[in-house]
Motif scaffolding. Structure first.
Motif, PDB file in Angstrom:
ATOM      1  N   UNK A   1      -4.726   7.068   5.811  1.00 44.60           N
ATOM      2  CA  UNK A   1      -5.016   7.422   4.417  1.00 44.60           C
ATOM      3  C   UNK A   1      -5.947   6.396   3.782  1.00 44.60           C
ATOM      4  N   UNK A   2      -5.748   5.123   4.096  1.00 42.16           N
ATOM      5  CA  UNK A   2      -6.591   4.072   3.532  1.00 42.16           C
ATOM      6  C   UNK A   2      -8.049   4.263   3.918  1.00 42.16           C
ATOM      7  N   UNK A   3      -8.292   4.642   5.181  1.00 42.70           N
ATOM      8  CA  UNK A   3      -9.666   4.899   5.622  1.00 42.70           C
ATOM      9  C   UNK A   3     -10.265   6.050   4.818  1.00 42.70           C
TER      10      UNK A   3
ATOM     11  N   UNK B   1       0.871  -1.169   0.000  1.00 43.78           N
ATOM     12  CA  UNK B   1       0.000   0.000   0.000  1.00 43.78           C
ATOM     13  C   UNK B   1       0.910   1.221   0.000  1.00 43.78           C
ATOM     14  N   UNK B   2       0.791   2.039  -1.034  1.00 41.98           N
ATOM     15  CA  UNK B   2       1.721   3.155  -1.163  1.00 41.98           C
ATOM     16  C   UNK B   2       3.134   2.621  -1.286  1.00 41.98           C
ATOM     17  N   UNK B   3       4.041   3.172  -0.501  1.00 43.11           N
ATOM     18  CA  UNK B   3       5.429   2.701  -0.544  1.00 43.11           C
ATOM     19  C   UNK B   3       5.761   1.813   0.657  1.00 43.11           C
ATOM     20  N   UNK B   4       4.735   1.200   1.239  1.00 46.13           N
ATOM     21  CA  UNK B   4       4.941   0.305   2.377  1.00 46.13           C
ATOM     22  C   UNK B   4       4.288  -1.048   2.116  1.00 46.13           C
ATOM     23  N   UNK B   5       4.676  -2.006   2.929  1.00 47.00           N
ATOM     24  CA  UNK B   5       3.970  -3.281   2.974  1.00 47.00           C
ATOM     25  C   UNK B   5       3.242  -3.366   4.305  1.00 47.00           C
TER      26      UNK B   5
ATOM     27  N   UNK C   1     -11.627  -0.167   5.138  1.00 49.06           N
ATOM     28  CA  UNK C   1     -11.635  -0.325   6.583  1.00 49.06           C
ATOM     29  C   UNK C   1     -10.183  -0.608   6.980  1.00 49.06           C
ATOM     30  N   UNK C   2      -9.814  -0.238   8.164  1.00 50.44           N
ATOM     31  CA  UNK C   2      -8.419  -0.428   8.585  1.00 50.44           C
ATOM     32  C   UNK C   2      -8.349  -0.669  10.084  1.00 50.44           C
ATOM     33  N   UNK C   3      -7.310  -1.398  10.485  1.00 50.58           N
ATOM     34  CA  UNK C   3      -7.112  -1.686  11.911  1.00 50.58           C
ATOM     35  C   UNK C   3      -5.634  -1.896  12.181  1.00 50.58           C
TER      36      UNK C   3
ATOM     37  N   UNK D   1      -9.486   9.118  13.073  1.00 51.00           N
ATOM     38  CA  UNK D   1      -9.835   9.096  11.652  1.00 51.00           C
ATOM     39  C   UNK D   1     -10.657   7.877  11.265  1.00 51.00           C
ATOM     40  N   UNK D   2     -10.780   6.903  12.172  1.00 46.95           N
ATOM     41  CA  UNK D   2     -11.594   5.738  11.876  1.00 46.95           C
ATOM     42  C   UNK D   2     -10.850   4.422  11.829  1.00 46.95           C
ATOM     43  N   UNK D   3      -9.545   4.436  12.063  1.00 47.82           N
ATOM     44  CA  UNK D   3      -8.790   3.193  12.140  1.00 47.82           C
ATOM     45  C   UNK D   3      -9.129   2.491  13.452  1.00 47.82           C
ATOM     46  N   UNK D   4      -9.500   1.224  13.390  1.00 45.34           N
ATOM     47  CA  UNK D   4      -9.812   0.484  14.604  1.00 45.34           C
ATOM     48  C   UNK D   4      -8.514   0.037  15.272  1.00 45.34           C
ATOM     49  N   UNK D   5      -8.524   0.030  16.591  1.00 45.45           N
ATOM     50  CA  UNK D   5      -7.333  -0.343  17.363  1.00 45.45           C
ATOM     51  C   UNK D   5      -7.717  -1.525  18.248  1.00 45.45           C
TER      52      UNK D   5
END
Length: 223
Positions: free
Chosen positions: A155-157, A105-109, A162-164, A197-201
């Motif tokens: 950024x993904x959110x 995703x972008x310049x990361x894994x 969805x992101x966590x 921002x909506x990232x679940x933890x």
């Protein structure tokens, strides 16, 4: 997850982040440390460590250091273990989901992409080995890479994913986990910003034995 061919030893010293000097059956042996973090509160001279015999009998380091006793508590310190435990946890929590590891995703894994009920998730896993007064803390050393991962999840959110972020606490029974603001305030700021921002933890602790590591219970995340 399960380890095979386990031994115990007495930790003597850590000349660099990759190796440890461990007394095994009365002989000092150079062992590989499966965690490049500082782990200074864990690898204390005289402590008991758990070793896994290396698969390759010709390897220069015949053992891997995978766990350490901190008092009565056994803490897994294998930095490769959290992703495997996370996969087992996610498969149990989301039995119908499709998981894919190591996604770009972008310049990361990032560690996982999960397809669940028509939604695409990006999930990053962080292993926690630092405990103070029965509370887990992450990170145990500054991690610009960890901050970058949180920024990518945020950024993904914003792009509709969805992101966590999933903390695998490599020990049993901690009361909570917190960002280690004293060591790396930027990580704590990024984690709180991602949550807003909506990232679940998420966080789970683990049952740790000398030869196994398995997810156990959800643990509160205190931001």
């Amino acid at each position: 997850m399960t380890y095979s061919r386990i031994k115990t030893g007495v930790f003597h010293a850590r000349p660099n982040r990759f190796i440890a000097l461990v007394e095994v059956e009365g002989e000092e042996v150079v062992c590989h440390v499966k965690n490049t973090g500082r782990c200074k509160e864990l690898l204390v001279p005289g402590c008991t460590v758990v070793l896994e015999v290396a698969d390759n009998p010709h390897r220069k380091t015949p053992y891997d250091v995978i766990a350490v006793y901190k008092g009565e508590r056994l803490i897994n310190m294998d930095s490769q273990a959290p992703n495997q435990v996370a996969e087992e946890y996610l498969q149990q929590r989301f039995p119908e989901a499709h998981l894919r590891r190591e996604v770009r995703y972008g310049d990361s894994r990032l560690d996982f992409r999960m397809e669940q009920n028509g939604e695409s998730w990006l999930i990053e896993v962080k292993g926690c080995t630092l405990e103070v007064d029965n509370v887990g803390y992450f990170p145990d050393a500054p991690t610009d890479r960890g901050v970058k991962h949180l920024q990518h999840l945020t950024k993904a959110v914003q792009e509709g994913y969805r992101a966590a972020v999933l903390f695998i606490i490599q020990m049993e029974g901690v009361a909570a986990i917190r960002p280690n603001d004293g060591t790396h305030p930027a990580f704590g700021e990024a984690l709180r910003g991602a949550k807003k921002a909506g990232v679940e933890v998420w966080a789970v602790d683990c049952r740790v034995t000398p030869d196994t590591l398995s997810h156990r219970n959800a643990v509160p995340v205190e931001l």
